[in-house]
Design an enzyme around this catalytic site. Structure first.
Site, PDB file in Angstrom:
ATOM      1  N   CYS A  74       0.870  -1.172   0.000  1.00  0.00           N
ATOM      2  CA  CYS A  74       0.000   0.000   0.000  1.00  0.00           C
ATOM      3  C   CYS A  74       0.906   1.221   0.000  1.00  0.00           C
ATOM      4  O   CYS A  74       1.763   1.349   0.889  1.00  0.00           O
ATOM      5  CB  CYS A  74      -0.847  -0.033   1.276  1.00  0.00           C
ATOM      6  N   CYS A 184      -0.888   3.450  -6.311  1.00  0.00           N
ATOM      7  CA  CYS A 184      -1.841   2.961  -5.313  1.00  0.00           C
ATOM      8  C   CYS A 184      -2.100   1.529  -5.742  1.00  0.00           C
ATOM      9  O   CYS A 184      -2.370   1.263  -6.923  1.00  0.00           O
ATOM     10  CB  CYS A 184      -3.134   3.759  -5.342  1.00  0.00           C
TER      11      CYS A 184
HETATM   12  N1  DGL Z   1      -4.057   0.594  -1.775  1.00  0.00           N
HETATM   13  C1  DGL Z   1      -3.701   1.780  -1.178  1.00  0.00           C
HETATM   14  C2  DGL Z   1      -2.462   2.457  -1.706  1.00  0.00           C
HETATM   15  O1  DGL Z   1      -1.653   1.827  -2.316  1.00  0.00           O
HETATM   16  C3  DGL Z   1      -4.592   2.616  -0.338  1.00  0.00           C
HETATM   17  C4  DGL Z   1      -5.921   2.991  -0.832  1.00  0.00           C
HETATM   18  C5  DGL Z   1      -6.756   3.702   0.199  1.00  0.00           C
HETATM   19  O2  DGL Z   1      -7.068   3.075   1.198  1.00  0.00           O
HETATM   20  O3  DGL Z   1      -7.082   4.870   0.022  1.00  0.00           O
HETATM   21  O4  DGL Z   1      -2.252   3.611  -1.504  1.00  0.00           O
END
Ligand code: DGL
Length: 274
Positions: A74, A184
């Protein structure tokens, strides 16, 4: 630490599964515990303090599960920095690759777009790292707050999702970028749609594989890589197992996974497994 201990993989929701599949491909003998905080997703529009509080709950749980390494699958978590994520635990933290090594292989114009959450963009972490390695590049970050809720709620192919993708890719097109980083981990669920919206002259990069290689390298260095035996994967969500698994089935082979919902109430360190 020993080789048989699991590797923890965390995300605010289902996004980290796009990284888990690359980790499984690259390290088929490892034991993975994926933890997606689907109860509290999205993280990307929260404050730093709030994100840290939620991440601490996840790392406390995974410490209790006795992991040997943690992959922050993430970007919103990665940009907190490794020390903050580790929060005093003894495992190594591997964050998402930010693109400084991948981008030079594909860009011709040096005009780079970063698609990420508002929190990630607000830190400027990707832009700083890329420009530290390549000061001549122009880097344009675009916060895409509409995308994660639409993915988590399985709104694939809807007019709203198409409109959101158009909104963000139009901004990047106006900057005339030739490379787009999906910073993301949810966005690879939409890679084809983003590629189509950007057009054939633009390369869309997903840093998941490079991140998985970073993890393997790190484990090798510390002599903690599992080289034999059958790997296993446990998938944990903090709510709504059925929805989580429908989304997970788009990324990983569920027949080989165990899945359940976990509560992230405080774990007693004295009860540590293993
Ligand atoms: N998958 C996430 C990232 O890579 C976070 C998305 C979220 O919760 O806003 O930033």
């Amino acid at each position: 630490m020993n080789k048989q201990q699991p590797i923890g993989v965390i995300d605010s929701g289902v996004g980290g599964l796009t990284v888990l599949r690359r980790l499984q491909e690259l390290m088929p003998h490892e034991h993975f515990i994926f933890l997606g905080d689907t109860l509290n997703t999205p993280y990307g529009n929260r404050s730093r303090e709030d994100i840290i509080r939620l991440v601490n709950q996840m790392t406390d749980y995974l410490s209790y599960r006795n992991i040997k390494a943690l992959v922050a699958a993430c970007n919103t978590i990665t940009v907190l920095g490794e020390e903050t994520i580790r929060n005093g635990h003894d495992f190594e933290v591997i964050g998402m690759a930010k693109g400084s090594k991948m981008i030079p292989r594909v860009t011709k114009t040096g005009r780079i777009g970063i698609m990420a959450t508002d929190f990630t963009i607000s830190t400027g972490a990707h832009k700083k790292e890329i420009q530290a390695a390549h000061p001549e590049y122009q880097v344009f970050g675009v916060g895409c707050p509409r995308l994660v809720p639409l993915i988590e709620h399985e709104q694939f192919g809807t007019a709203e999702l198409k409109d959101a993708i158009k909104e963000y890719t139009d901004i990047l097109k106006s900057h005339d970028v030739d490379t787009v980083m999906l910073s993301c981990t949810h966005y690879p669920f939409l890679k084809k749609e983003i590629e189509a919206a950007m057009g054939p002259a633009v390369t869309v990069l997903d840093p998941a594989e490079v991140t998985a290689k970073k993890c393997r390298y790190d484990l090798c260095e510390r002599d903690l890589l599992c080289k034999t035996g059958t790997g296993t994967t446990e998938i944990c969500f903090t709510t709504d197992l059925e929805r989580g698994l429908r989304l997970a089935s788009l990324m990983v082979d569920l027949s080989a996974c165990r899945a359940h919902v976990v509560g992230l109430e405080r774990q007693d360190p004295a009860q540590k497994v293993g």
